[in-house]
Design a protein around this motif. Structure first.
Motif, mmCIF file in Angstrom:
data_model
loop_
_atom_site.group_PDB
_atom_site.id
_atom_site.type_symbol
_atom_site.label_atom_id
_atom_site.label_comp_id
_atom_site.label_asym_id
_atom_site.label_seq_id
_atom_site.Cartn_x
_atom_site.Cartn_y
_atom_site.Cartn_z
ATOM 1 N N PHE A 77 0.461 -1.552 0.111
ATOM 2 C CA PHE A 77 0.206 -0.023 0.432
ATOM 3 C C PHE A 77 0.631 1.129 0.206
ATOM 4 O O PHE A 77 0.112 2.266 -0.250
ATOM 5 C CB PHE A 77 -1.066 0.102 1.032
ATOM 6 C CG PHE A 77 -1.947 -1.347 1.397
ATOM 7 C CD1 PHE A 77 -2.865 -1.502 -0.031
ATOM 8 C CD2 PHE A 77 -2.048 -1.994 2.582
ATOM 9 C CE1 PHE A 77 -3.410 -2.838 0.225
ATOM 10 C CE2 PHE A 77 -2.798 -2.517 2.606
ATOM 11 C CZ PHE A 77 -3.742 -3.129 1.985
ATOM 12 N N ALA A 78 2.354 1.385 0.119
ATOM 13 C CA ALA A 78 3.435 2.223 0.601
ATOM 14 C C ALA A 78 4.017 2.218 0.035
ATOM 15 O O ALA A 78 4.373 3.677 -0.996
ATOM 16 C CB ALA A 78 3.633 1.932 1.758
ATOM 17 N N ASP A 79 3.921 1.718 -1.890
ATOM 18 C CA ASP A 79 4.610 2.571 -3.065
ATOM 19 C C ASP A 79 4.018 3.379 -4.488
ATOM 20 O O ASP A 79 4.666 3.576 -5.181
ATOM 21 C CB ASP A 79 5.128 0.546 -3.516
ATOM 22 C CG ASP A 79 3.235 0.549 -4.395
ATOM 23 O OD1 ASP A 79 2.579 0.784 -4.434
ATOM 24 O OD2 ASP A 79 4.595 -1.273 -4.679
ATOM 25 N N GLY A 80 3.186 4.269 -3.775
ATOM 26 C CA GLY A 80 2.520 4.520 -4.733
ATOM 27 C C GLY A 80 1.128 4.187 -5.956
ATOM 28 O O GLY A 80 1.290 4.674 -6.581
ATOM 29 N N ALA A 81 1.426 2.311 -5.874
ATOM 30 C CA ALA A 81 1.074 1.935 -7.167
ATOM 31 C C ALA A 81 -0.230 0.921 -6.901
ATOM 32 O O ALA A 81 -0.249 0.353 -5.687
ATOM 33 C CB ALA A 81 2.043 0.989 -7.795
ATOM 34 N N TRP A 82 -1.623 2.108 -6.508
ATOM 35 C CA TRP A 82 -2.711 0.934 -6.614
ATOM 36 C C TRP A 82 -3.086 0.760 -8.070
ATOM 37 O O TRP A 82 -3.963 0.772 -8.704
ATOM 38 C CB TRP A 82 -4.063 2.431 -6.115
ATOM 39 C CG TRP A 82 -3.308 2.946 -5.005
ATOM 40 C CD1 TRP A 82 -2.072 3.773 -5.394
ATOM 41 C CD2 TRP A 82 -3.387 1.895 -3.312
ATOM 42 N NE1 TRP A 82 -1.976 4.196 -3.793
ATOM 43 C CE2 TRP A 82 -2.943 3.161 -2.565
ATOM 44 C CE3 TRP A 82 -4.854 1.969 -3.190
ATOM 45 C CZ2 TRP A 82 -3.060 2.640 -1.207
ATOM 46 C CZ3 TRP A 82 -4.585 1.344 -1.805
ATOM 47 C CH2 TRP A 82 -4.000 1.730 -0.571
ATOM 48 N N LEU A 83 -3.568 -0.692 -7.735
ATOM 49 C CA LEU A 83 -3.612 -1.894 -9.183
ATOM 50 C C LEU A 83 -4.848 -1.938 -9.427
ATOM 51 O O LEU A 83 -5.415 -1.762 -10.746
ATOM 52 C CB LEU A 83 -3.197 -3.357 -9.042
ATOM 53 C CG LEU A 83 -2.039 -3.656 -8.716
ATOM 54 C CD1 LEU A 83 -1.141 -5.115 -8.850
ATOM 55 C CD2 LEU A 83 -0.995 -3.198 -10.230
ATOM 56 N N HIS A 84 -5.924 -1.626 -7.971
ATOM 57 C CA HIS A 84 -7.560 -0.850 -8.089
ATOM 58 C C HIS A 84 -7.638 0.267 -8.491
ATOM 59 O O HIS A 84 -8.887 0.179 -7.128
ATOM 60 C CB HIS A 84 -8.410 -2.492 -7.866
ATOM 61 C CG HIS A 84 -7.460 -3.298 -8.270
ATOM 62 N ND1 HIS A 84 -7.990 -4.685 -8.733
ATOM 63 C CD2 HIS A 84 -6.364 -4.282 -6.595
ATOM 64 C CE1 HIS A 84 -7.317 -5.117 -9.043
ATOM 65 N NE2 HIS A 84 -6.090 -5.656 -7.984
ATOM 66 N N GLY A 85 -7.228 0.659 -8.471
ATOM 67 C CA GLY A 85 -7.564 2.423 -7.691
ATOM 68 C C GLY A 85 -7.576 2.976 -6.805
ATOM 69 O O GLY A 85 -7.594 2.228 -5.240
ATOM 70 N N SER A 86 -7.138 4.311 -6.491
ATOM 71 C CA SER A 86 -6.629 4.779 -4.752
ATOM 72 C C SER A 86 -7.493 5.931 -4.064
ATOM 73 O O SER A 86 -7.442 6.926 -3.409
ATOM 74 C CB SER A 86 -5.649 5.089 -5.302
ATOM 75 O OG SER A 86 -5.439 6.428 -5.830
ATOM 76 N N THR A 87 -8.936 5.869 -5.262
ATOM 77 C CA THR A 87 -9.794 6.922 -4.144
ATOM 78 C C THR A 87 -10.404 5.694 -2.941
ATOM 79 O O THR A 87 -10.150 5.397 -3.012
ATOM 80 C CB THR A 87 -10.766 6.957 -4.643
ATOM 81 O OG1 THR A 87 -11.492 6.219 -5.578
ATOM 82 C CG2 THR A 87 -10.268 8.181 -6.639
ATOM 83 N N VAL A 88 -10.813 6.874 -2.077
ATOM 84 C CA VAL A 88 -11.457 6.492 -0.869
ATOM 85 C C VAL A 88 -12.618 5.222 -1.918
ATOM 86 O O VAL A 88 -12.841 4.282 -1.164
ATOM 87 C CB VAL A 88 -12.137 7.277 -0.152
ATOM 88 C CG1 VAL A 88 -12.841 6.545 0.904
ATOM 89 C CG2 VAL A 88 -11.336 8.125 0.594
ATOM 90 N N LYS A 89 -13.254 6.065 -2.612
ATOM 91 C CA LYS A 89 -14.896 4.673 -2.931
ATOM 92 C C LYS A 89 -14.168 3.280 -3.814
ATOM 93 O O LYS A 89 -14.174 2.482 -3.595
ATOM 94 C CB LYS A 89 -15.507 5.967 -4.322
ATOM 95 C CG LYS A 89 -16.448 5.436 -4.509
ATOM 96 C CD LYS A 89 -17.136 6.185 -5.416
ATOM 97 C CE LYS A 89 -18.663 5.961 -5.977
ATOM 98 N NZ LYS A 89 -18.591 6.173 -7.551
ATOM 99 N N ASP A 90 -12.812 3.772 -4.236
ATOM 100 C CA ASP A 90 -12.237 2.345 -5.132
ATOM 101 C C ASP A 90 -11.480 1.222 -4.245
ATOM 102 O O ASP A 90 -11.964 0.312 -4.072
ATOM 103 C CB ASP A 90 -11.223 2.732 -5.862
ATOM 104 C CG ASP A 90 -11.103 4.347 -7.190
ATOM 105 O OD1 ASP A 90 -12.169 3.603 -7.734
ATOM 106 O OD2 ASP A 90 -10.432 4.505 -7.786
#
Ligand code: HEC
Length: 131
Positions: A77-90
């Motif tokens: 969660f810390a590397d800046g890569a969000w495979l499935h979206g980074s918004t609160v909603k995602d």
């Protein structure tokens, strides 16, 4: 005595009262519009935040580590890569529904919506680039 003048004054007063009522209703409607629900749902309560802290430690950290910095990139969660979206909603969506075909299972039947909202904020907080 009722004469044309008093009737006229009463009418003016009634129109003014009706007008005030209408503008109050309109002001309230405008207020509702001005404060839309925060994306990803309402902010969690203090209890939900506390509960999410416990849940993270007992249910998530085994795979995601306590610091959220798993050496496995998909679980980090810390590397800046969000495979499935980074918004609160995602992130709420990922935690609720899981990711099919992976070890990330759906959690919506285990935790309340508020707890999931708090968990989403918790996992996002591991990423220094996210606010
Ligand atoms: C059994 C191991 C396991 C557990 C327990 C687990 N996860 Fe996951 N999680 C994964 C895996 C594996 C992935 C990566 C899936 C993929 O490859 O796309 C993942 C991905 C995620 C993602 C998406 C990250 C991204 O890059 O978009 C979030 C958010 C997440 N997990 C939150 C949680 C939370 C919150 C909990 C605890 C309630 C939890 N996970 C518990 C294994 C787990």
């Amino acid at each position: 005595m009722l004469n044309a003048r008093t009737v006229g004054a009463v009418c003016v007063a009634l129109v003014m009262i009706a007008g005030t009522g209408r503008s109050l209703v309109m002001a309230q409607a405008a207020k509702k519009k001005a404060a839309p629900k925060a994306a990803g749902g309402p902010a969690p309560t203090a209890e939900e935040v506390a509960s999410a802290e416990e849940i993270y430690k007992t249910k998530c950290a085994v795979c995601h580590t306590l610091e959220g910095n798993s050496p496995i990139p998909n679980m980090n969660f810390a590397d800046g890569a969000w495979l499935h979206g980074s918004t609160v909603k995602d992130v709420v969506n990922t935690i609720s529904n899981g990711i099919q075909g992976t070890a990330m299972m759906p959690f919506k039947t285990q935790f309340s919506e508020g707890e999931i909202a708090a968990l989403a904020r918790k996992v996002r907080s591991f990423d220094p680039k996210l606010k």
